[in-house]
Motif scaffolding. Structure first.
Motif, PDB file in Angstrom:
ATOM      1  N   GLY B 210     -83.486 -40.895 -56.496  1.00 24.81           N
ATOM      2  CA  GLY B 210     -84.264 -42.374 -56.944  1.00 24.81           C
ATOM      3  C   GLY B 210     -85.832 -42.270 -56.706  1.00 24.81           C
ATOM      4  N   GLY B 211     -86.526 -42.736 -57.394  1.00 24.04           N
ATOM      5  CA  GLY B 211     -88.004 -43.287 -57.089  1.00 24.04           C
ATOM      6  C   GLY B 211     -88.150 -44.401 -56.055  1.00 24.04           C
ATOM      7  N   GLU B 212     -89.008 -44.200 -55.079  1.00 17.76           N
ATOM      8  CA  GLU B 212     -89.092 -45.413 -54.498  1.00 17.76           C
ATOM      9  C   GLU B 212     -90.735 -45.528 -53.846  1.00 17.76           C
ATOM     10  OE1 GLU B 212     -86.800 -45.313 -50.934  1.00 17.76           O
ATOM     11  OE2 GLU B 212     -87.589 -47.242 -50.375  1.00 17.76           O
ATOM     12  N   LEU B 213     -91.223 -46.524 -53.879  1.00 11.92           N
ATOM     13  CA  LEU B 213     -92.694 -46.548 -53.304  1.00 11.92           C
ATOM     14  C   LEU B 213     -92.592 -47.414 -52.007  1.00 11.92           C
ATOM     15  CD1 LEU B 213     -95.119 -47.472 -56.117  1.00 11.92           C
ATOM     16  CD2 LEU B 213     -95.599 -45.616 -54.410  1.00 11.92           C
ATOM     17  N   ARG B 214     -93.122 -47.096 -50.968  1.00 16.70           N
ATOM     18  CA  ARG B 214     -93.096 -48.080 -49.496  1.00 16.70           C
ATOM     19  C   ARG B 214     -94.712 -47.941 -49.108  1.00 16.70           C
ATOM     20  NH1 ARG B 214     -92.359 -46.375 -44.320  1.00 16.70           N
ATOM     21  NH2 ARG B 214     -91.982 -44.195 -45.297  1.00 16.70           N
ATOM     22  N   LYS B 215     -95.021 -49.410 -48.633  1.00 17.95           N
ATOM     23  CA  LYS B 215     -96.426 -49.362 -48.406  1.00 17.95           C
ATOM     24  C   LYS B 215     -96.377 -48.938 -46.823  1.00 17.95           C
ATOM     25  CE  LYS B 215    -100.398 -52.536 -48.084  1.00 17.95           C
ATOM     26  NZ  LYS B 215    -100.879 -52.046 -46.754  1.00 17.95           N
ATOM     27  N   LEU B 216     -97.471 -47.992 -46.596  1.00 15.83           N
ATOM     28  CA  LEU B 216     -97.694 -47.553 -45.153  1.00 15.83           C
ATOM     29  C   LEU B 216     -98.520 -48.268 -44.409  1.00 15.83           C
ATOM     30  CD1 LEU B 216     -98.071 -43.630 -46.208  1.00 15.83           C
ATOM     31  CD2 LEU B 216     -96.102 -44.736 -45.144  1.00 15.83           C
ATOM     32  N   THR B 217     -98.204 -48.331 -43.115  1.00 10.76           N
ATOM     33  CA  THR B 217     -99.329 -49.145 -42.134  1.00 10.76           C
ATOM     34  C   THR B 217    -100.694 -48.169 -42.194  1.00 10.76           C
ATOM     35  OG1 THR B 217     -98.981 -47.579 -40.098  1.00 10.76           O
ATOM     36  CG2 THR B 217     -97.744 -49.601 -40.770  1.00 10.76           C
ATOM     37  N   PRO B 218    -101.879 -48.906 -42.091  1.00 10.33           N
ATOM     38  CA  PRO B 218    -102.838 -48.006 -42.181  1.00 10.33           C
ATOM     39  C   PRO B 218    -103.010 -46.944 -41.136  1.00 10.33           C
ATOM     40  CG  PRO B 218    -103.523 -50.221 -42.044  1.00 10.33           C
ATOM     41  CD  PRO B 218    -102.040 -50.046 -41.998  1.00 10.33           C
ATOM     42  N   GLY B 219    -102.381 -47.227 -40.009  1.00  8.53           N
ATOM     43  CA  GLY B 219    -102.517 -46.045 -39.083  1.00  8.53           C
ATOM     44  C   GLY B 219    -101.728 -44.792 -39.484  1.00  8.53           C
ATOM     45  N   THR B 220    -100.500 -45.155 -40.182  1.00  9.75           N
ATOM     46  CA  THR B 220     -99.529 -43.970 -40.532  1.00  9.75           C
ATOM     47  C   THR B 220    -100.223 -43.062 -41.648  1.00  9.75           C
ATOM     48  OG1 THR B 220     -97.626 -45.336 -40.028  1.00  9.75           O
ATOM     49  CG2 THR B 220     -97.369 -43.527 -41.572  1.00  9.75           C
ATOM     50  N   ALA B 221    -100.855 -43.898 -42.702  1.00 14.38           N
ATOM     51  CA  ALA B 221    -101.792 -43.355 -43.779  1.00 14.38           C
ATOM     52  C   ALA B 221    -102.723 -42.521 -43.200  1.00 14.38           C
ATOM     53  CB  ALA B 221    -102.276 -44.432 -44.533  1.00 14.38           C
ATOM     54  N   ALA B 222    -103.412 -42.873 -42.035  1.00 11.43           N
ATOM     55  CA  ALA B 222    -104.746 -42.057 -41.240  1.00 11.43           C
ATOM     56  C   ALA B 222    -104.002 -41.101 -40.837  1.00 11.43           C
ATOM     57  CB  ALA B 222    -105.045 -43.096 -40.259  1.00 11.43           C
ATOM     58  N   LEU B 223    -102.785 -40.933 -40.075  1.00  9.52           N
ATOM     59  CA  LEU B 223    -102.437 -39.851 -39.734  1.00  9.52           C
ATOM     60  C   LEU B 223    -102.000 -38.715 -40.691  1.00  9.52           C
ATOM     61  CD1 LEU B 223     -99.755 -40.650 -36.835  1.00  9.52           C
ATOM     62  CD2 LEU B 223    -102.074 -39.767 -36.610  1.00  9.52           C
ATOM     63  N   ARG B 224    -101.531 -39.202 -41.601  1.00  7.99           N
ATOM     64  CA  ARG B 224    -100.955 -38.501 -42.844  1.00  7.99           C
ATOM     65  C   ARG B 224    -102.309 -37.678 -43.377  1.00  7.99           C
ATOM     66  NH1 ARG B 224     -96.206 -40.209 -46.553  1.00  7.99           N
ATOM     67  NH2 ARG B 224     -94.857 -41.050 -45.041  1.00  7.99           N
ATOM     68  N   LEU B 225    -103.414 -38.331 -43.445  1.00 11.99           N
ATOM     69  CA  LEU B 225    -104.685 -37.968 -44.074  1.00 11.99           C
ATOM     70  C   LEU B 225    -105.419 -36.834 -43.265  1.00 11.99           C
ATOM     71  CD1 LEU B 225    -106.089 -41.064 -46.176  1.00 11.99           C
ATOM     72  CD2 LEU B 225    -105.166 -38.841 -47.073  1.00 11.99           C
ATOM     73  N   MET B 226    -105.366 -37.293 -41.916  1.00  7.51           N
ATOM     74  CA  MET B 226    -105.905 -36.380 -40.864  1.00  7.51           C
ATOM     75  C   MET B 226    -105.320 -34.927 -40.981  1.00  7.51           C
ATOM     76  SD  MET B 226    -108.275 -37.882 -39.090  1.00  7.51           S
ATOM     77  CE  MET B 226    -108.583 -36.894 -37.965  1.00  7.51           C
ATOM     78  N   ALA B 227    -104.078 -35.068 -41.198  1.00  7.80           N
ATOM     79  CA  ALA B 227    -103.471 -33.652 -41.347  1.00  7.80           C
ATOM     80  C   ALA B 227    -103.857 -32.904 -42.558  1.00  7.80           C
ATOM     81  CB  ALA B 227    -101.853 -33.928 -41.182  1.00  7.80           C
ATOM     82  N   LEU B 228    -103.927 -33.715 -43.703  1.00  7.31           N
ATOM     83  CA  LEU B 228    -104.594 -33.189 -44.925  1.00  7.31           C
ATOM     84  C   LEU B 228    -105.796 -32.996 -45.011  1.00  7.31           C
ATOM     85  CD1 LEU B 228    -101.956 -35.486 -47.028  1.00  7.31           C
ATOM     86  CD2 LEU B 228    -101.768 -32.921 -46.693  1.00  7.31           C
ATOM     87  N   THR B 229    -106.497 -33.011 -44.178  1.00  4.92           N
ATOM     88  CA  THR B 229    -108.118 -32.939 -44.203  1.00  4.92           C
ATOM     89  C   THR B 229    -108.328 -31.475 -44.011  1.00  4.92           C
ATOM     90  OG1 THR B 229    -108.608 -35.043 -43.364  1.00  4.92           O
ATOM     91  CG2 THR B 229    -110.319 -33.823 -43.226  1.00  4.92           C
TER      92      THR B 229
END
Lengths: 78, 277
Positions: B210-229
């Motif tokens: 099933g589809g699901e959306l979950r808000k991330l903390t800014p820190g978690t979003a930052a870690l993910r984006l750092m890994a995707l830079t």
């Protein structure tokens, strides 16, 4: 480099390009790691702002300090 | 010679084959043209011999290519050049635009960014980029309009893509799950001007289906984006600060992909609630 975002603390090591994230409690303990404050005093400081079981907080402080040292963010002392 | 621009790099493509030239013109039609006095940063020369192709540039060459592999070779080299840029943070993300704000779908290859983008284009989003979102320190992204790369297996999950997307008739890639280029319709052409980021979504597979959306903390979003830079090693502190600035101001959500239509509906509803409320 450090950057506080909401209650969390982002850390970046430009030498390795590694980023890490500390949650609010870990960030507060990291702030208390000044090389002078003993673990017991850190636990007392946390208990002053966070109502929790004292034994649990002392164990958490010990664990988090060990993790911070393991991540190379602080140097383990005596 | 075909002359185009990819971000600030002016690109020339030269081939004596009129057919191939026409094909490459189509595949690069949404890339902007550089101003006439701009020197070319790279020229790809394509020669044909006995039905195979040789592409050479800057003292490098790739030989024995099939016709469908020529554009892949160009795109691979351009991608490698972008990944060494110090001008911007190159996020591994698809980027779409609606009413002047950009939606980033960030994630590794294969998480469903392109499939989700295709459905969102059908729902009225405009096109900025499929794989690479170049982020500037003012938290805008620019267009990097390579064609969408849609796997045949993903295409089977999608409704009709026309008229927003035209599939290039010749597939490329591994036999068994070939990849088709999807060319956005001219009215979805990306804006030249930088677009402020409005929302970041990290798609990934759903364990439950099933589809699901979950808000991330800014820190978690930052870690993910750092890994995707993709060019993080060339940016150092600047890349970190750019990502930290971004997550402080722009919300990031984890999206578990069930059905792609369902996921697109969740993202569109979130977009309307968060960005255009």
């Amino acid at each position: 480099m450090l950057r506080e975002v909401e209650e969390e603390l982002l850390l970046f090591d430009p030498r390795t390009g590694e980023a890490s994230l500390l949650n609010g409690t870990a960030a507060a303990i990291f702030d208390l790691c000044d090389g002078l404050t003993p673990l017991a005093a850190m636990a007392e400081a946390i208990l002053g702002v966070l109502p929790a079981d004292p034994e649990t907080v002392r164990a958490d402080v010990q664990r988090i300090v060990e993790e911070l040292a393991g991540m190379g963010l602080i140097e383990a002392g005596e | 010679m075909i002359v185009r621009r990819v971000l600030s790099l002016s690109v020339g493509i030269e081939t004596p084959s009129l057919d191939l030239s026409a094909e490459l013109s189509c595949l690069t039609a949404s890339w902007p043209s550089p101003s006439p006095d701009t020197p070319l940063g790279v020229v790809y020369r394509i020669e044909e011999a006995e039905g195979r192709y040789r592409v050479s540039w800057d003292g490098t060459s790739e030989q024995g290519l099939g016709r469908e592999e020529v554009f892949c070779a160009l795109q691979a080299d351009l991608s490698a050049r972008l990944a060494e840029s110090r001008e911007f943070g190159l996020l591994h993300a698809a980027a779409l635009v609606r009413r002047g704000k950009a939606l980033l779908l960030a994630g590794e290859s294969g998480v469903g960014k392109t499939t989700l983008s295709a459905v969102l284009l059908k729902r009225g989003f405009g096109y900025l980029s499929d794989e690479f979102a170049p982020l500037s320190s003012d938290l805008t992204v620019r267009s990097c309009p390579f064609p969408l790369r849609l796997r045949e297996s993903a295409l089977r999950l999608l409704p009709s893509l026309a008229p927003e997307l035209t599939l290039w008739p010749t597939p490329f890639g591994a036999t068994g799950d070939e990849v088709f280029y999807g060319l956005p319709a001219p009215w979805l052409s990306p804006p030249e001007a930088p677009v402020p980021v409005g929302l970041i979504v990290f798609p990934g597979p759903s364990a439950s289906g099933g589809g699901e959306l979950r808000k991330l903390t800014p820190g978690t979003a930052a870690l993910r984006l750092m890994a995707l830079t993709l060019n993080g090693e060339f940016l150092g502190d600047r890349g970190f600060l750019m990502v930290a600035d971004l997550v402080e101001r722009i919300p990031g959500y984890d999206l578990r992909l069930g059905g792609v239509e369902e996921a697109a509906g969740l993202v569109e509803a979130l977009w309307e609630r968060i960005v255009h409320a």
